[in-house]
Write a protein that holds these residues in place. Sequence first.
Motif, PDB file in Angstrom:
ATOM      1  N   LEU A 187       0.822  -1.196   0.000  1.00 31.71           N
ATOM      2  CA  LEU A 187       0.000   0.000   0.000  1.00 31.71           C
ATOM      3  C   LEU A 187       0.868   1.263   0.000  1.00 31.71           C
ATOM      4  CD1 LEU A 187      -2.707   1.439   0.135  1.00 31.71           C
ATOM      5  CD2 LEU A 187      -2.746   1.041   2.611  1.00 31.71           C
ATOM      6  N   GLU A 188       1.971   1.218   0.705  1.00 33.40           N
ATOM      7  CA  GLU A 188       2.927   2.336   0.684  1.00 33.40           C
ATOM      8  C   GLU A 188       3.399   2.579  -0.748  1.00 33.40           C
ATOM      9  OE1 GLU A 188       4.092   4.281   3.065  1.00 33.40           O
ATOM     10  OE2 GLU A 188       3.961   3.259   5.009  1.00 33.40           O
ATOM     11  N   GLU A 189       3.712   1.504  -1.463  1.00 32.04           N
ATOM     12  CA  GLU A 189       4.167   1.628  -2.853  1.00 32.04           C
ATOM     13  C   GLU A 189       3.054   2.180  -3.731  1.00 32.04           C
ATOM     14  OE1 GLU A 189       5.755  -1.174  -6.570  1.00 32.04           O
ATOM     15  OE2 GLU A 189       5.386  -2.063  -4.589  1.00 32.04           O
ATOM     16  N   TYR A 190       1.841   1.687  -3.514  1.00 33.85           N
ATOM     17  CA  TYR A 190       0.703   2.115  -4.325  1.00 33.85           C
ATOM     18  C   TYR A 190       0.433   3.609  -4.149  1.00 33.85           C
ATOM     19  CZ  TYR A 190      -4.187   2.439  -5.891  1.00 33.85           C
ATOM     20  OH  TYR A 190      -5.353   2.808  -6.517  1.00 33.85           O
ATOM     21  N   LEU A 191       0.472   4.106  -2.927  1.00 34.71           N
ATOM     22  CA  LEU A 191       0.253   5.526  -2.694  1.00 34.71           C
ATOM     23  C   LEU A 191       1.319   6.367  -3.376  1.00 34.71           C
ATOM     24  CD1 LEU A 191      -0.776   5.610   1.083  1.00 34.71           C
ATOM     25  CD2 LEU A 191      -2.272   5.767  -0.915  1.00 34.71           C
ATOM     26  N   ASN A 192       2.534   5.833  -3.475  1.00 35.34           N
ATOM     27  CA  ASN A 192       3.646   6.581  -4.040  1.00 35.34           C
ATOM     28  C   ASN A 192       3.652   6.568  -5.563  1.00 35.34           C
ATOM     29  OD1 ASN A 192       6.192   8.048  -3.785  1.00 35.34           O
ATOM     30  ND2 ASN A 192       7.148   6.173  -4.563  1.00 35.34           N
ATOM     31  N   ILE A 193       3.356   5.422  -6.167  1.00 41.24           N
ATOM     32  CA  ILE A 193       3.450   5.300  -7.618  1.00 41.24           C
ATOM     33  C   ILE A 193       2.102   5.351  -8.312  1.00 41.24           C
ATOM     34  CG2 ILE A 193       3.313   2.765  -7.796  1.00 41.24           C
ATOM     35  CD1 ILE A 193       5.610   2.940  -9.839  1.00 41.24           C
ATOM     36  N   GLY A 194       1.009   5.067  -7.597  1.00 46.31           N
ATOM     37  CA  GLY A 194      -0.323   5.155  -8.166  1.00 46.31           C
ATOM     38  C   GLY A 194      -0.723   3.934  -8.966  1.00 46.31           C
ATOM     39  N   LYS A 201       4.937  -0.404 -14.772  1.00 45.18           N
ATOM     40  CA  LYS A 201       5.888  -1.171 -15.589  1.00 45.18           C
ATOM     41  C   LYS A 201       7.222  -0.429 -15.760  1.00 45.18           C
ATOM     42  CE  LYS A 201       6.543  -3.185 -20.182  1.00 45.18           C
ATOM     43  NZ  LYS A 201       5.958  -3.380 -21.531  1.00 45.18           N
ATOM     44  N   PHE A 202       7.152   0.876 -16.048  1.00 44.40           N
ATOM     45  CA  PHE A 202       8.358   1.631 -16.384  1.00 44.40           C
ATOM     46  C   PHE A 202       8.884   2.494 -15.246  1.00 44.40           C
ATOM     47  CE2 PHE A 202       6.089   1.176 -20.513  1.00 44.40           C
ATOM     48  CZ  PHE A 202       7.007   0.340 -21.128  1.00 44.40           C
ATOM     49  N   GLY A 203       8.077   2.671 -14.178  1.00 41.61           N
ATOM     50  CA  GLY A 203       8.528   3.487 -13.064  1.00 41.61           C
ATOM     51  C   GLY A 203       7.854   4.841 -13.021  1.00 41.61           C
ATOM     52  N   ARG A 204       8.088   5.567 -11.921  1.00 38.42           N
ATOM     53  CA  ARG A 204       7.426   6.843 -11.692  1.00 38.42           C
ATOM     54  C   ARG A 204       7.782   7.889 -12.739  1.00 38.42           C
ATOM     55  NH1 ARG A 204       8.457   9.767  -7.614  1.00 38.42           N
ATOM     56  NH2 ARG A 204       6.362  10.525  -7.121  1.00 38.42           N
ATOM     57  N   ILE A 205       8.922   7.740 -13.414  1.00 35.67           N
ATOM     58  CA  ILE A 205       9.328   8.709 -14.418  1.00 35.67           C
ATOM     59  C   ILE A 205       8.287   8.807 -15.527  1.00 35.67           C
ATOM     60  CG2 ILE A 205      10.633   7.036 -15.761  1.00 35.67           C
ATOM     61  CD1 ILE A 205      11.533  10.750 -15.161  1.00 35.67           C
ATOM     62  N   TYR A 206       7.546   7.725 -15.752  1.00 35.84           N
ATOM     63  CA  TYR A 206       6.544   7.716 -16.816  1.00 35.84           C
ATOM     64  C   TYR A 206       5.362   8.621 -16.479  1.00 35.84           C
ATOM     65  CZ  TYR A 206       3.939   5.927 -20.796  1.00 35.84           C
ATOM     66  OH  TYR A 206       3.275   5.835 -21.988  1.00 35.84           O
ATOM     67  N   LEU A 207       5.184   8.913 -15.186  1.00 32.89           N
ATOM     68  CA  LEU A 207       4.094   9.789 -14.782  1.00 32.89           C
ATOM     69  C   LEU A 207       4.269  11.195 -15.351  1.00 32.89           C
ATOM     70  CD1 LEU A 207       3.782   8.624 -11.072  1.00 32.89           C
ATOM     71  CD2 LEU A 207       2.086   8.261 -12.875  1.00 32.89           C
ATOM     72  N   ASN A 208       5.528  11.618 -15.513  1.00 36.41           N
ATOM     73  CA  ASN A 208       5.781  12.923 -16.102  1.00 36.41           C
ATOM     74  C   ASN A 208       5.282  12.982 -17.537  1.00 36.41           C
ATOM     75  OD1 ASN A 208       7.739  14.501 -14.087  1.00 36.41           O
ATOM     76  ND2 ASN A 208       8.324  12.347 -14.077  1.00 36.41           N
ATOM     77  N   GLN A 209       5.466  11.887 -18.288  1.00 39.94           N
ATOM     78  CA  GLN A 209       5.004  11.841 -19.661  1.00 39.94           C
ATOM     79  C   GLN A 209       3.477  11.841 -19.735  1.00 39.94           C
ATOM     80  OE1 GLN A 209       7.000  11.947 -22.532  1.00 39.94           O
ATOM     81  NE2 GLN A 209       4.974  12.345 -23.412  1.00 39.94           N
ATOM     82  N   ILE A 210       2.833  11.075 -18.846  1.00 46.53           N
ATOM     83  CA  ILE A 210       1.372  11.064 -18.815  1.00 46.53           C
ATOM     84  C   ILE A 210       0.846  12.463 -18.544  1.00 46.53           C
ATOM     85  CG2 ILE A 210      -0.650  10.217 -17.559  1.00 46.53           C
ATOM     86  CD1 ILE A 210       0.864   7.604 -17.101  1.00 46.53           C
ATOM     87  N   LEU A 303       0.409  10.399  -9.532  1.00 47.29           N
ATOM     88  CA  LEU A 303       0.509  11.651 -10.273  1.00 47.29           C
ATOM     89  C   LEU A 303       0.582  12.838  -9.312  1.00 47.29           C
ATOM     90  CD1 LEU A 303       0.573  12.106 -13.338  1.00 47.29           C
ATOM     91  CD2 LEU A 303      -1.855  12.661 -13.236  1.00 47.29           C
ATOM     92  N   ALA A 304      -0.170  12.747  -8.219  1.00 44.42           N
ATOM     93  CA  ALA A 304      -0.149  13.818  -7.225  1.00 44.42           C
ATOM     94  C   ALA A 304       1.215  13.964  -6.584  1.00 44.42           C
ATOM     95  CB  ALA A 304      -1.215  13.558  -6.154  1.00 44.42           C
ATOM     96  N   THR A 305       1.886  12.846  -6.303  1.00 45.20           N
ATOM     97  CA  THR A 305       3.211  12.913  -5.679  1.00 45.20           C
ATOM     98  C   THR A 305       4.286  13.306  -6.688  1.00 45.20           C
ATOM     99  OG1 THR A 305       3.571  10.535  -6.033  1.00 45.20           O
ATOM    100  CG2 THR A 305       2.600  11.206  -3.947  1.00 45.20           C
ATOM    101  N   ALA A 306       4.192  12.806  -7.913  1.00 44.27           N
ATOM    102  CA  ALA A 306       5.231  13.059  -8.912  1.00 44.27           C
ATOM    103  C   ALA A 306       5.243  14.504  -9.392  1.00 44.27           C
ATOM    104  CB  ALA A 306       5.052  12.120 -10.108  1.00 44.27           C
ATOM    105  N   MET A 307       4.066  15.121  -9.499  1.00 42.31           N
ATOM    106  CA  MET A 307       3.973  16.452 -10.082  1.00 42.31           C
ATOM    107  C   MET A 307       3.790  17.553  -9.048  1.00 42.31           C
ATOM    108  SD  MET A 307       4.483  15.377 -13.025  1.00 42.31           S
ATOM    109  CE  MET A 307       4.664  17.078 -13.587  1.00 42.31           C
TER     110      MET A 307
END
Length: 441
Positions: A187-194, A201-210, A303-307
């Motif tokens: 759940l900790e991972e899910y809250l962080n990566i969404g 699959k590709f990591g949190r960096i992909y959230l920037n592209q989305i 997305l909330a954490t990444a951006m």
Amino acid sequence: MRVEELKRILVSQREEMLEFMGRERIIPREAEESAKSLLATPNVLAILGVRRSGKSIMAWRLAGDNFLYVNFFDERLTGFTSGDFERLLNASRELWGEVNFVVLDEVQEVEGWERFVSRLRLNKRVIVTGSSSRLLSGELATYLTGRHFSITLYPFSFREFLSFRGVGLSKEWEYSDREVSRVKRLLEEYLNIGGFPEALKFGRIYLNQIYRDVVEKDVVLRHGVRHRSALRELALYLLSNCSSEFTYSKLGSIVGLKDVHTVRDYVSYLEDAYLIFQLRRFSFKPKGQLLAPRKVYPVDTGLATAMSLKSHPSRGKLIELAVFLELKRQLSYSLMPGKLFYWRDEKGEVDFILRTDEMLPIQVTFSLEGTSDRELSNLVRVSKALRVKRGLVVTWEDEEKLVKDGVTVEVVPLWKFLTAHSLLTTHLSPLSTTASMSPRL
């Protein structure tokens, strides 16, 4: 476009999709059962939602074996017009004969598609997908009044996230300390990566592209935004202030836009693309709902954490966002008519008011320790104002059932809240008898 050209594109798209389906780990979506029921007879189903949430894969899985699939995001279809739809059907017939299903992926890219769909639905089941909530407005609403259904697809729920990670839960897993610890760690991972499949699959960096694709393609380009820098700043500010109240005038002063109508339009564009959601304040008077400040929630915790412009959203804010998204998700997937609000008055706030056939006030807090009296008092007070005798509190790990001033309150940990398959039914049906609950006076 020529029929032969369309045939090559259709075959190419089918080959690409089959290759993808065979290569990737495909997780059945929780919305599929409800979607199947809506397609029991020739009908039109619209699968809506933020881009990259899995709409195309879900539509493909629903269509079975005998269907036509067209993805209008394909650059080879840039010149496709409404006059090409009949040629598209002819190309399909020459390739595969008559089909039972037609899947039109991101069909909003073609102007005038509504009349074609209205004609198709007479003899075929039709699925359309789109990353704009306005897909069902305008002409389609006129042509298909009462003859189409829609489901909003969200990024993976925590249950789908566990399936993607290959985690199977036994029937009695909640009684295993080892299993509960593993679920809480995930759940900790899910809250962080969404829950975006490609981010997993590709990591949190992909959230920037989305994020960039949604803002630039689904907002700036689609709506012809004039003040692009202000729109981008507005999007980042709203993502960074999850669960905060806002007014259009305040937002305008922050991003340098004087016209409040422009600010309102820009917020609407972001919501139209499913990047954010606005939550209205509950009021017994419709005018009160319209005039009160609103709260904002992003479409995904990752997305909330990444951006976020902040170093990291607080744990309490992420828990609140996860609860909000799960409520929205289950309202959509269960086909249960209902709405969400928040409550604020001069005495305090309750995070959510779930309004279906009955009301359910929901409070979210990291822990009851230290905040117990305030959080519970507000929940009980609002429950009485709504004339209901139950309330729900979601925390990180607290769990108990209690009665306070005649109101039954169930306190559940987030991991249990997010793994429940029948959340709405569970918490809107009569709670357990109060004999086993502890009184809190």
